[in-house]
Design an enzyme around this catalytic site. Structure first.
Site, mmCIF file in Angstrom:
data_model
loop_
_atom_site.group_PDB
_atom_site.id
_atom_site.type_symbol
_atom_site.label_atom_id
_atom_site.label_comp_id
_atom_site.label_asym_id
_atom_site.label_seq_id
_atom_site.Cartn_x
_atom_site.Cartn_y
_atom_site.Cartn_z
ATOM 1 C CD GLN A 73 -3.277 0.036 1.976
ATOM 2 O OE1 GLN A 73 -2.892 -0.406 3.051
ATOM 3 N NE2 GLN A 73 -4.549 0.189 1.703
ATOM 4 C CG ASP A 115 -1.519 1.649 -4.763
ATOM 5 O OD1 ASP A 115 -1.338 2.016 -5.946
ATOM 6 O OD2 ASP A 115 -2.614 1.216 -4.356
ATOM 7 C CE1 TYR A 163 -6.306 -2.091 -10.820
ATOM 8 C CE2 TYR A 163 -5.315 -4.197 -10.250
ATOM 9 C CZ TYR A 163 -5.257 -2.825 -10.296
ATOM 10 O OH TYR A 163 -4.154 -2.184 -9.824
HETATM 11 P P1 NAD Z 1 -9.136 1.888 -12.128
HETATM 12 O O1 NAD Z 1 -8.431 3.208 -12.218
HETATM 13 O O2 NAD Z 1 -8.499 0.696 -12.792
HETATM 14 O O3 NAD Z 1 -10.623 2.034 -12.685
HETATM 15 C C1 NAD Z 1 -11.486 3.055 -12.199
HETATM 16 C C2 NAD Z 1 -12.852 2.503 -11.966
HETATM 17 O O4 NAD Z 1 -13.511 2.337 -13.218
HETATM 18 C C3 NAD Z 1 -12.932 1.132 -11.294
HETATM 19 O O5 NAD Z 1 -13.683 1.260 -10.103
HETATM 20 C C4 NAD Z 1 -13.634 0.254 -12.318
HETATM 21 O O6 NAD Z 1 -14.469 -0.711 -11.721
HETATM 22 C C5 NAD Z 1 -14.424 1.279 -13.084
HETATM 23 N N1 NAD Z 1 -14.936 0.836 -14.392
HETATM 24 C C6 NAD Z 1 -14.388 0.035 -15.321
HETATM 25 N N2 NAD Z 1 -15.224 -0.152 -16.360
HETATM 26 C C7 NAD Z 1 -16.359 0.569 -16.089
HETATM 27 C C8 NAD Z 1 -17.593 0.778 -16.757
HETATM 28 N N3 NAD Z 1 -17.869 0.214 -17.923
HETATM 29 N N4 NAD Z 1 -18.498 1.570 -16.158
HETATM 30 C C9 NAD Z 1 -18.282 2.152 -14.961
HETATM 31 N N5 NAD Z 1 -17.129 1.980 -14.280
HETATM 32 C C10 NAD Z 1 -16.192 1.193 -14.829
HETATM 33 O O7 NAD Z 1 -9.418 1.553 -10.594
HETATM 34 P P2 NAD Z 1 -8.463 1.789 -9.362
HETATM 35 O O8 NAD Z 1 -8.746 3.090 -8.779
HETATM 36 O O9 NAD Z 1 -7.069 1.485 -9.771
HETATM 37 O O10 NAD Z 1 -8.989 0.663 -8.375
HETATM 38 C C11 NAD Z 1 -9.077 -0.696 -8.805
HETATM 39 C C12 NAD Z 1 -9.335 -1.614 -7.625
HETATM 40 O O11 NAD Z 1 -8.200 -1.698 -6.797
HETATM 41 C C13 NAD Z 1 -10.465 -1.161 -6.743
HETATM 42 O O12 NAD Z 1 -11.162 -2.293 -6.285
HETATM 43 C C14 NAD Z 1 -9.782 -0.536 -5.589
HETATM 44 O O13 NAD Z 1 -10.575 -0.498 -4.430
HETATM 45 C C15 NAD Z 1 -8.625 -1.476 -5.468
HETATM 46 N N6 NAD Z 1 -7.518 -0.906 -4.713
HETATM 47 C C16 NAD Z 1 -6.975 -1.640 -3.699
HETATM 48 C C17 NAD Z 1 -5.921 -1.126 -2.949
HETATM 49 C C18 NAD Z 1 -5.298 -1.907 -1.847
HETATM 50 O O14 NAD Z 1 -5.872 -2.848 -1.378
HETATM 51 N N7 NAD Z 1 -4.126 -1.582 -1.426
HETATM 52 C C19 NAD Z 1 -5.428 0.121 -3.256
HETATM 53 C C20 NAD Z 1 -5.997 0.844 -4.298
HETATM 54 C C21 NAD Z 1 -7.029 0.307 -5.038
#
Ligand code: NAD
Length: 383
Positions: A133, A136, A234
């Site tokens: 984290q 990240d 994702y």
């Molecule tokens: P991302 O930037 O890859 O995507 C942004 C968002 O767009 C996502 O929520 C995705 O579901 C959404 N999306 C994709 N297609 C779509 C559609 N057709 N219509 C509407 N929305 C759509 O996402 P991110 O910010 O990198 O996060 C990805 C995942 O990683 C999430 O589950 C987040 O909670 C998780 N995450 C975990 C940690 C951790 O555990 N350390 C840290 C950061 C993020």
């Protein structure tokens, strides 16, 4: 270990990979820094600040690339027109480059690095695990971009966000629709709510409904039996059928919105088109769209990368590098991510020690010893 910080050469990039505070902290642990003259200037960090922190200043990029053991950058390597050489060719064979490479999208760069014998850790590939984290960088930058997207949208609107009751009448609150509730989208929800807007949100992953609601957003639920999330959390690429259903459902919400912010990404794929030309045509004049997924294709059919265009009376911002617009904070948090990663891959004497079996290294190492070792990148180029 000498860590080299060249000046970013990508147009519009104001961030720097390491800030003076990180130099102070890491110097105490035995790391040395060579920072190119002016590297931090656009992010408000002067050469004097780096020198005071304990870094050496290099006159030019060539000195940084030829002296340092590890090169840290923000943007993917590019052709340096001043030196008439690609940055990849400036890095010494066997040395490590740490940067955002997006190797699933820019596979040719991974191939080029492997051929040049440059080892690469890509910050966008750091696993989204609890342990990782603090490294990240996707999250640290997306969080700030989400905030800024709302500020840009609010500034471009001829309206205010909150409900306001005045002697001259009641002003109704602005309506903001946010597509994608990942890190950027969630920060955008919180920011727009704090400013007093009504916020509606669409995401492909129903799992985010609770998070959206806890921030005060209304979740627009697309009913489906499809599984929309992979094991890493994702979004998966949605089927044509899902996207059709989603478009029908969000048509009303988008066309009634004052501001639409789109953040929807699918790793390694072109971003889905969610806001069509037909929707834009039916939006209210003076409405605004901020498309921050534009680097990977964009969520709005009419957005143009790096440009602000006006179509059918709607202003559309194609924001491909929002984090750079908040270069001070974005550099500070990115620099912390870099520091934590370098400490993770070094021994106590500040020597680089890449453990290939380590979960974080395995997830983010793209090229090693002349080969592409990152499984997803390999499968993207079918090797
Ligand atoms: P991302 O930037 O890859 O995507 C942004 C968002 O767009 C996502 O929520 C995705 O579901 C959404 N999306 C994709 N297609 C779509 C559609 N057709 N219509 C509407 N929305 C759509 O996402 P991110 O910010 O990198 O996060 C990805 C995942 O990683 C999430 O589950 C987040 O909670 C998780 N995450 C975990 C940690 C951790 O555990 N350390 C840290 C950061 C993020």
């Amino acid at each position: 270990m000498i860590i080299g910080v060249p000046k970013e050469i990508t147009g519009g990039e104001k961030r720097v990979a390491v800030v003076p505070d990180t130099v102070v902290r890491m110097s105490k642990k035995g790391f040395s820094f060579l920072v190119q003259k002016g590297a931090g200037y656009e992010a408000s960090f002067t050469d004097e600040m780096y020198e005071k922190a304990g870094a050496k200043i290099a006159e030019n990029a060539e000195e940084v690339f030829s002296t340092a053991d590890v090169i840290v950058k923000v943007q993917k390597p590019e052709f340096n027109s001043d030196l008439n050489k690609h940055e990849i060719d400036l890095i010494k064979k066997g040395n490590l480059l740490i940067t955002f490479m997006y190797s699933l999208h820019y596979t040719e760069l991974a191939i080029q690095c492997a051929k040049a014998g440059v080892n690469v850790i890509s910050m966008d590939a750091i696993p989204r695990t609890t342990l990782a984290q603090k490294m990240d960088a996707l999250s640290s930058q997306a969080n700030l971009a989400g905030y800024k997207s709302v500020i840009i949208g609010a500034n471009a609107l001829g309206k205010i966000f909150p409900l306001m009751m005045t002697a001259a009448g009641t002003i109704s609150p602005a309506k903001v629709v946010i597509m994608g509730a990942g890190v950027a989208g969630l920060q955008a929800i919180g920011t727009a709510k704090r400013l007093g807007a009504i916020v509606e949100v669409s995401d492909i992953r129903p799992q985010v409904k609770e998070e959206v609601e806890s921030l005060g957003g209304r979740f627009i639920m697309v009913e489906t039996d499809e599984s929309m999330q992979d094991a890493g959390g994702y979004a998966k690429e949605a089927s044509e059928e899902f996207l059709k259903k989603q478009k029908e459902l969000i048509f009303k919400h988008v066309t009634e919105a004052d501001l639409v912010i789109t953040t929807a990404l699918v790793p390694g794929r072109k971003s889905p088109v969610l806001v069509t030309e037909e929707m834009v045509k039916n939006m209210k004049p003076g409405s605004v769209i901020v498309d921050i997924a534009v680097e990977f294709g964009g969520n709005c059919e009419l957005s143009e990368r790096g440009k602000v265009v006006e179509k059918y009376g709607v202003k559309i911002f194609g924001e491909d590098n929002l984090a750079s617009k908040i270069a001070v904070n974005a550099s500070e948090v990115y620099s912390k991510n870099i520091m934590n990663l370098i400490e993770h891959i070094s021994d106590k004497e500040a020597n680089l020690q890449l453990k290939l079996e380590d979960e974080i290294v395995k997830g983010s190492l793209i090229c090693y010893n002349g080969e592409i070792v990152h499984e997803r990148t390999k499968s993207q180029i079918n090797i």
